[in-house]
Design an enzyme around this catalytic site. Structure first.
Site, PDB file in Angstrom:
ATOM      1  N   ASP A  30      43.040  13.185 -41.963  1.00  0.00           N
ATOM      2  CA  ASP A  30      42.498  13.053 -40.610  1.00  0.00           C
ATOM      3  C   ASP A  30      42.296  11.599 -40.167  1.00  0.00           C
ATOM      4  OD1 ASP A  30      40.424  12.419 -42.244  1.00  0.00           O
ATOM      5  OD2 ASP A  30      39.049  13.956 -41.523  1.00  0.00           O
ATOM      6  N   GLU A  31      42.963  10.667 -40.820  1.00  0.00           N
ATOM      7  CA  GLU A  31      42.872   9.264 -40.429  1.00  0.00           C
ATOM      8  C   GLU A  31      44.233   8.588 -40.571  1.00  0.00           C
ATOM      9  OE1 GLU A  31      38.267   7.960 -41.464  1.00  0.00           O
ATOM     10  OE2 GLU A  31      39.881   7.349 -42.794  1.00  0.00           O
TER      11      GLU A  31
END
Length: 354
Positions: A30-31
């Site tokens: 998620d990054e």
């Protein structure tokens, strides 16, 4: 997890509308890091805007497109200096601002980086490292930044110097040339879905994991000359975890490695409910390496190698569960359940089960 991955793929695709694939570094599920240096003037050619303003506007555009395409609100950490400050801006400030964006530069080091209250809130510092820093009289990022780097190097090695640089906002990492740590071993871990109190159930899962990691060894054409074992107890036990290892004759055979794991476990385990286990094979050598003693049955060993190679090929073609031991039907077996999981979040890494 499958839905999570699908949305991540959509977002990664959106990133490519604003930067080339070479300028995008996925950091986790998620990054991601984006180097927008070459995109700023393309999207915002106005000469009256400085780089900081252009970066903020372009980041805002990316946020809007992510929300429009996925319905997901995203946070953005920015920096015209380096990836570390962008990451800290994301973790510490952006999540709490109205725009969900924050930009940190070298000028913000003393006012923002040094103001981080807990050592463990800083990138790269876990609880163990924080405790070791506390023993040196370091309890804040400011104290870390003002510490003697030679003293830190003596305590932590080169990592200590790196922590000192980071505390001062200095980071030489490059999105285009990320560091990939070289792995000298293969391992796997899992948190059990419940407390395992019977030794036979614990050994059942250990054998299953030993097999999974052995499959990975064979896929890489390696043999292990050292096995490591970790056993974490249930919180109710209030006892120290087991962490041990032993050297063995190089092997990649499931039966041999499993027996070593169980032997090591029985030597160290006395009693208690277990909740987490991990197995690791180290000191890897190429599988062409072979050694026999006068007491080895070479014909039996060759038959076992051929058998396991055949099982591996069948599983690669028809799936891991196409061939299973009868023990996989036992209530506390984890092999079939784990083979149905997606990614490594719930299974501690599924390579060897897919």
């Amino acid at each position: 997890m499958e839905a999570y991955i699908e949305e991540n793929i959509k977002i990664q695709s959106i990133f490519q509308n604003y930067a080339s694939s070479e300028d995008i570094l996925p950091y986790s599920i998620d990054e991601a890091f984006l180097d927008l240096t070459g995109s700023l003037n393309y999207f915002y050619p106005q000469k009256d805007l400085d780089r900081k303003e252009k970066l903020d506007r372009l980041s805002r555009d990316i946020q809007k497109e992510i929300w429009s395409e996925t319905g997901i609100y995203s946070t953005v950490g920015m920096s015209n200096a380096n990836p570390l400050l962008a990451k800290l801006a994301l973790d510490i400030e952006a999540k709490h601002t109205k725009t969900m964006r924050a930009n940190w530069s070298y000028e913000d080091v003393e006012s923002k980086v040094w103001a981080i209250r807990r050592l463990t809130d800083f990138w790269g510092i876990g609880r163990r490292t924080a405790k070791r820093l506390n023993k040196l009289g370091i309890f804040s990022i400011k104290q870390l930044a003002q510490a003697n780097p030679d003293r830190l190097k003596k305590e932590f090695g080169v990592i200590g110097v790196q922590l000192w640089f980071h505390a001062n906002g200095v980071d030489e990492s490059d999105v285009h040339d990320p560091f990939h740590p070289q792995s000298h071993g293969i391992g796997n871990s899992q948190i059990l879905p419940k407390d395992y109190e019977r030794q036979e159930d614990i050994e059942l899962v250990l054998r299953e994991m030993a097999e999974q990691v052995a499959i990975r060894l064979r896929r890489r054409h390696k043999k292990a000359a050292c096995i490591g074992l970790y056993v974490g107890f249930s919180k109710k036990e209030k006892r120290k975890s087991i962490a041990c290892q032993k050297k063995i004759e190089p092997s990649q055979l499931t039966r041999v490695l499993s027996d070593h794991v169980i032997t090591l476990f029985r030597q160290k385990y006395q009693a208690g409910a277990v909740r987490q286990i991990a197995i690791r094979y180290d000191n890897l050598v190429d599988d062409v390496y072979q050694s026999f003693s006068l007491f080895d049955d070479t014909e039996k060993i060759e038959k076992q190698e051929k058998l396991e190679s055949t099982v591996d090929r069948i599983r690669e073609k028809f799936g891991f569960v196409s061939l299973q031991k009868g023990s996989s039907l036992l209530e506390n077996s984890r092999s079939v359940a784990r083979s149905k999981l997606v990614g490594g979040h719930s299974a501690g890494g599924l390579d060897g089960l897919k």
